[in-house]
Design an enzyme around this catalytic site. Structure first.
Site, PDB file in Angstrom:
ATOM      1  CB  SER A  54      41.562  28.074  38.496  1.00 12.37           C
ATOM      2  OG  SER A  54      40.502  28.964  38.748  1.00 12.37           O
ATOM      3  CE  LYS A  57      42.225  32.468  37.463  1.00 11.68           C
ATOM      4  NZ  LYS A  57      41.278  31.454  37.941  1.00 11.68           N
ATOM      5  CB  SER A 109      43.357  30.975  41.736  1.00 16.23           C
ATOM      6  OG  SER A 109      42.736  30.276  40.677  1.00 16.23           O
ATOM      7  CE  LYS A 214      45.714  29.168  39.033  1.00 17.75           C
ATOM      8  NZ  LYS A 214      44.967  28.645  40.199  1.00 17.75           N
TER       9      LYS A 214
END
Length: 367
Positions: A54, A57, A109, A214
């Site tokens: 993720s 992202k 997320s 992140k």
């Protein structure tokens, strides 16, 4: 004999090079960089291509932040929520703003938020993935390729620790991205129901000066984490890919980096600009700058490039007519949109032939 051995040991310590590693990181790949200059402070297999879960992202959110109107609302479709994994809680038929999707990606997320973003911007997920790869090319990321906007694994979905850090370096120059990445929690309205989103990134709560960025995990990629932190002496960005002890490793990386930086903040006053008008009753239109801000650490040279091509009449007040690019060293940090401050009417062919010829001559000089 003992004296001889002691002498040999002392000689070796004084004159023989000993390779040491200042950090002990458990990741398959890792890198620590100066947040604006991009200088590598520490690295471990930083150019190895690996899946990144993720943390993908970061690119999806960056492209979203570069859209003009984040207050725009979209209606959630079945295709947007037809995705496995983490979710921000979108349901079919609900209206949600692009800004809320940004927080849904960087805090929760949400894979649903990433898919909704992709479809809202490009019309389909494949089209948005093409845009992601195009943007990667524009940023010089030669060892990065995206298959999904969410970070779910794909056969050719990969990046390197170094390129992920450089992407983050660029993204943090975007004020929208920066603000969202450091937010610990936010309450949004989903179809008339308040929903509180909490940031999955423990670094925000456990490290002084942390600003995100992140988290990520899949079985293929393992634990992935991108973090950044700021103090008076600067900003650093840390990346670990496939790291079972990422929280502790990032604290060690961030402390190590911040101890080695210096900082100098710079600001620039806003001004009005004149842009030439072709075929208008007035030769110029005044342009005003929209709001732009970005944080500058450890960069003494900030360069501005003015991109203001001629515009053709008629010009409407509020129309975008140029922009200014801000560079931190050789890195594009922000783009400031310039908008017309007043209307400029077009010339009448019947009443203003001389002025038309003059404007035409000016246009030829600009070509």
């Amino acid at each position: 004999m003992k004296r001889l051995l002691s002498f040999a040991v002392i000689f070796a310590l004084l004159f023989c090079p000993v390779k040491t590693n200042a950090l002990s990181i458990n990741a398959r790949a890792s890198v620590l960089i100066d947040g604006l200059s991009g200088k590598v402070i520490y690295s471990l297999n930083e150019n190895e291509k690996l899946s990144m879960a993720s943390t993908t992202k970061i690119m999806t959110a960056l492209i979203l932040c570069e859209q003009e109107n984040l207050e725009k609302e979209i209606t959630v479709t079945k295709e947007m929520v037809a995705v496995e994994g983490t979710s921000m809680g979108l349901t079919v038929g609900t209206k949600v703003s692009l800004n809320d999707l940004l927080y849904g990606m960087l805090l929760s997320s949400g894979n649903d938020a990433a898919n909704a973003t992709a479809i809202a911007i490009s019309g389909s997920i494949p089209a948005f993935v093409s845009l992601m790869n195009q943007r990667a090319g524009e940023l010089g990321l030669k060892n990065t390729h995206f298959d999904t906007p969410s970070g779910l694994d794909g056969d050719t979905h990969y990046t390197t620790a170094l390129e992920l850090a450089l992407l983050t370096r660029y993204a943090l120059c975007n004020e929208r991205f920066y603000e969202a990445s450091k937010t610990k929690s936010i309450t949004i309205d989903l179809g008339g129901v308040n929903r509180t989103l909490y940031n999955h990134n423990k670094i925000l709560s456990t490290f002084d000066g942390a600003v995100g960025v992140k988290t990520g995990f899949t079985k293929k990629s393992g634990r992935c984490l991108v973090s950044a932190a700021e103090r008076e002496n600067g900003r650093v960005i840390a990346v670990t890919l496939n790291d079972p002890d990422d929280w502790n490793d990032h604290k060690e990386l961030l402390n190590y980096g911040l101890d080695r930086l210096s900082a100098e903040k710079q600001t620039f006053p806003k001004r009005n600009y004149k842009v030439e008008v072709i075929g208008g009753k007035e030769s110029f239109v005044t342009a005003y700058s929209t709001s732009v801000s970005f944080r500058t650490y450890n960069e003494k040279i900030i360069k501005r490039e003015y991109i203001m091509p001629y515009v053709s009449a008629p010009v409407k007040k509020g129309e975008e007519i140029g922009y200014i690019e801000y560079y931190c060293g050789n890195m594009l940090c922000a783009k400031e949109i310039l908008k017309a401050q007043n209307d400029v009417s077009a010339l009448s062919l019947a009443t203003k032939p001389k002025l038309i010829i003059m404007n035409f001559k000016r246009m030829l000089k600009l070509i």
